[in-house]
Write an enzyme that holds these catalytic residues in place. Structure first.
Site, PDB file in Angstrom:
ATOM      1  N   LYS A 145      -7.731 -28.445-108.098  1.00 12.55           N
ATOM      2  CA  LYS A 145      -6.937 -27.225-108.199  1.00 12.55           C
ATOM      3  C   LYS A 145      -5.877 -27.142-107.123  1.00 12.55           C
ATOM      4  O   LYS A 145      -4.952 -26.353-107.226  1.00 12.55           O
ATOM      5  CB  LYS A 145      -7.839 -25.988-108.187  1.00 12.55           C
ATOM      6  CG  LYS A 145      -8.640 -25.744-106.925  1.00 12.55           C
ATOM      7  CD  LYS A 145      -9.286 -24.366-107.012  1.00 12.55           C
ATOM      8  CE  LYS A 145     -10.788 -24.410-106.915  1.00 12.55           C
ATOM      9  NZ  LYS A 145     -11.294 -24.931-105.659  1.00 12.55           N
ATOM     10  N   LYS A 173      -8.343 -35.676 -97.848  1.00 11.71           N
ATOM     11  CA  LYS A 173      -7.513 -34.479 -97.709  1.00 11.71           C
ATOM     12  C   LYS A 173      -6.652 -34.522 -96.455  1.00 11.71           C
ATOM     13  O   LYS A 173      -5.584 -33.927 -96.410  1.00 11.71           O
ATOM     14  CB  LYS A 173      -8.387 -33.219 -97.679  1.00 11.71           C
ATOM     15  CG  LYS A 173      -8.938 -32.854 -99.030  1.00 11.71           C
ATOM     16  CD  LYS A 173      -9.371 -31.410 -99.057  1.00 11.71           C
ATOM     17  CE  LYS A 173      -9.867 -31.036-100.433  1.00 11.71           C
ATOM     18  NZ  LYS A 173     -10.384 -29.680-100.493  1.00 11.71           N
ATOM     19  N   LYS A 188      -9.454 -37.491-109.470  1.00  6.46           N
ATOM     20  CA  LYS A 188     -10.106 -36.327-110.085  1.00  6.46           C
ATOM     21  C   LYS A 188      -9.114 -35.169-110.204  1.00  6.46           C
ATOM     22  O   LYS A 188      -8.219 -35.023-109.372  1.00  6.46           O
ATOM     23  CB  LYS A 188     -11.356 -35.942-109.303  1.00  6.46           C
ATOM     24  CG  LYS A 188     -11.154 -34.913-108.268  1.00  6.46           C
ATOM     25  CD  LYS A 188     -12.418 -34.300-107.720  1.00  6.46           C
ATOM     26  CE  LYS A 188     -11.950 -33.313-106.659  1.00  6.46           C
ATOM     27  NZ  LYS A 188     -12.528 -32.049-106.586  1.00  6.46           N
TER      28      LYS A 188
HETATM   29  P1  ATP Z   1      -9.726 -28.475-104.040  1.00  2.65           P
HETATM   30  O1  ATP Z   1      -8.709 -29.244-104.812  1.00  2.65           O
HETATM   31  O2  ATP Z   1      -9.179 -27.271-103.374  1.00  2.65           O
HETATM   32  O3  ATP Z   1     -10.559 -29.327-103.122  1.00  2.65           O
HETATM   33  P2  ATP Z   1     -11.470 -28.546-106.310  1.00  2.65           P
HETATM   34  O4  ATP Z   1     -10.703 -28.342-107.562  1.00  2.65           O
HETATM   35  O5  ATP Z   1     -11.930 -29.920-105.991  1.00  2.65           O
HETATM   36  O6  ATP Z   1     -10.720 -27.894-105.106  1.00  2.65           O
HETATM   37  P3  ATP Z   1     -13.843 -27.091-105.480  1.00  2.65           P
HETATM   38  O7  ATP Z   1     -13.773 -25.650-105.204  1.00  2.65           O
HETATM   39  O8  ATP Z   1     -13.844 -27.992-104.303  1.00  2.65           O
HETATM   40  O9  ATP Z   1     -12.682 -27.566-106.467  1.00  2.65           O
HETATM   41  O10 ATP Z   1     -15.093 -27.402-106.395  1.00  2.65           O
HETATM   42  C1  ATP Z   1     -15.870 -26.461-107.100  1.00  2.65           C
HETATM   43  C2  ATP Z   1     -16.826 -27.202-107.997  1.00  2.65           C
HETATM   44  O11 ATP Z   1     -16.104 -27.825-109.060  1.00  2.65           O
HETATM   45  C3  ATP Z   1     -17.599 -28.320-107.296  1.00  2.65           C
HETATM   46  O12 ATP Z   1     -18.928 -28.348-107.772  1.00  2.65           O
HETATM   47  C4  ATP Z   1     -16.864 -29.556-107.708  1.00  2.65           C
HETATM   48  O13 ATP Z   1     -17.686 -30.696-107.685  1.00  2.65           O
HETATM   49  C5  ATP Z   1     -16.442 -29.196-109.129  1.00  2.65           C
HETATM   50  N1  ATP Z   1     -15.241 -29.946-109.523  1.00  2.65           N
HETATM   51  C6  ATP Z   1     -14.022 -29.884-108.930  1.00  2.65           C
HETATM   52  N2  ATP Z   1     -13.151 -30.696-109.552  1.00  2.65           N
HETATM   53  C7  ATP Z   1     -13.838 -31.284-110.563  1.00  2.65           C
HETATM   54  C8  ATP Z   1     -13.487 -32.240-111.574  1.00  2.65           C
HETATM   55  N3  ATP Z   1     -12.265 -32.736-111.638  1.00  2.65           N
HETATM   56  N4  ATP Z   1     -14.431 -32.633-112.452  1.00  2.65           N
HETATM   57  C9  ATP Z   1     -15.685 -32.121-112.393  1.00  2.65           C
HETATM   58  N5  ATP Z   1     -16.088 -31.225-111.465  1.00  2.65           N
HETATM   59  C10 ATP Z   1     -15.185 -30.805-110.554  1.00  2.65           C
END
Ligand code: ATP
Ligand code: LTN
Length: 338
Positions: free
Chosen positions: A198, A114, A195
């Protein structure tokens, strides 16, 4: 019910994606239905490790909580709350920074991804995993449902807890990660080697839970695949189509094998149309429930949740303070039993 205690969190850093849903929230709902005692948190203190617009952050915090509820989390059964409403998280976070080691944090990959290795990245992004350890340990959680990207943070949490227990006295439960076999890593639609996230720049890389049917179709149609036109699961050689097959399977309940048979000899175009329909059908139920929720109802549930969470968190924090040797603020006797 099996005597488990569950804790997990999602950042209000953007619109929840189908990755968040399939990797994490769907597991939260299943655990709730199994009758497990669970705490689900909107981790706003974590979200501010990258710049946020204050007004949007407030809105996203309510939206994530509303989406938790629309996905099936019931505030009467599971405790839903906002991290910053329970100050114990920040306090234990600090105490654990005095237990975690720089070498351990240097091995974490998320701040590197990040922060892009820049010196101007804030310190919070670096110590982020220690705050996450505090979140989990405050509740003496036994199990933590997360996507695969969080595995490293869970290992660190266990290491910090073990070191604390040895150095200061037994206090923390060592938590187990719960990572699904499929769905633990939904990939980005535009770059299936990464991955789905969001907060990624390209909005076409993700499907969000509130996307319209037209938008879902548009995004799936644009999803990167390959030139073979063969619908086969092979994440190494065919990451794009394999990711779409996983998403299809998770939303429809049909196995990947069954889907490969169903789409043998079919072109990518019709497969993508069917997939968009399957996603739309599943999300329409969540969207309907989301529209029925009022802002007041969500905020009231979060307030109740914060009270319940505080009671548990404060008990652990009080013991941690004593074990560190801090002088109690009130006339509480120093000799009071832990
Ligand atoms: P950011 O992009 O802001 O880091 P993020 O989309 O990775 O956010 P988080 O809030 O960090 O989401 O994660 C919330 C939950 O969703 C965590 O348990 C994370 O492991 C899961 N998660 C996030 N993205 C994925 C994905 N692409 N596939 C499966 N699980 C996910
Ligand atoms: N680090 C997680 C969010 C998170 C979390 C937690 C998950 C913060 N605290 C406690 C599980 C338990 C993320 O980035 N997905």
């Amino acid at each position: 019910m099996s005597g488990k205690r569950i804790f997990s969190g999602v950042q209000p850093s953007g619109n929840l994606t189908i990755g968040n849903y399939l990797g994490a929230i769907q597991q939260f709902v299943r655990l709730q239905e199994d009758g497990e005692e669970a705490f689900y948190c909107v981790v706003d203190l974590h979200a501010v490790t990258v710049p946020q617009n204050p007004e949007e952050l407030r809105e996203k915090t309510v939206e994530v909580a509303a989406l938790y509820m629309a996905c099936g989390l019931n505030p009467k059964k599971s405790t839903l709350f906002v991290q910053s409403h329970v100050p114990a998280h920040a306090e234990l976070g600090w105490l654990l920074q005095c237990v975690a080691r720089i070498g351990e944090l240097n091995r974490m990959t998320q701040y590197k991804e990040k922060g892009g290795g820049k010196d101007t990245v804030n310190v919070g992004l670096y110590t982020y995993p220690v705050l996450m350890a505090a979140d989990i340990l405050l509740y003496q959680a036994t199990h933590v449902p997360v996507g695969e990207d969080q595995k490293q943070h869970l290992e660190l949490t266990r290491d910090i807890a073990e070191r604390f227990n040895k150095q200061f006295g037994e206090l923390f439960t060592l938590p187990e990660p719960m990572i699904g076999e499929v769905g633990a890593r939904i990939m980005a639609l535009d770059e299936p080697q990464k991955k789905m996230s969001k907060s990624a720049k390209n909005e076409m890389s993700r499907i969000i839970l509130l996307d319209s049917p037209e938008m879902i179709l548009k995004k799936i149609k644009r999803a990167v695949t390959d030139t073979e036109n063969e619908i086969r699961y092979d994440p190494v050689r065919k990451p794009g189509i394999s990711n779409l097959l996983s998403i299809y399977s998770l939303f429809s309940g049909e196995s990947i094998d069954a889907l490969e048979r169903k789409y043998a000899g079919v072109q990518y175009g019709p497969f993508k149309n069917d997939l968009a329909e399957v996603i739309t059908d599943s999300l329409s139920e969540i969207q309907r429930r989301y529209r029925e929720l009022s802002r007041e109802e969500v905020i009231a549930s979060l307030q109740e949740g914060a009270e319940k969470a505080s009671e548990v968190a404060e008990q652990t924090l009080r013991k941690a303070r004593e074990l560190f040797g801090f002088l109690p603020k009130t006339n509480q006797l120093l000799s009071e039993k832990l």
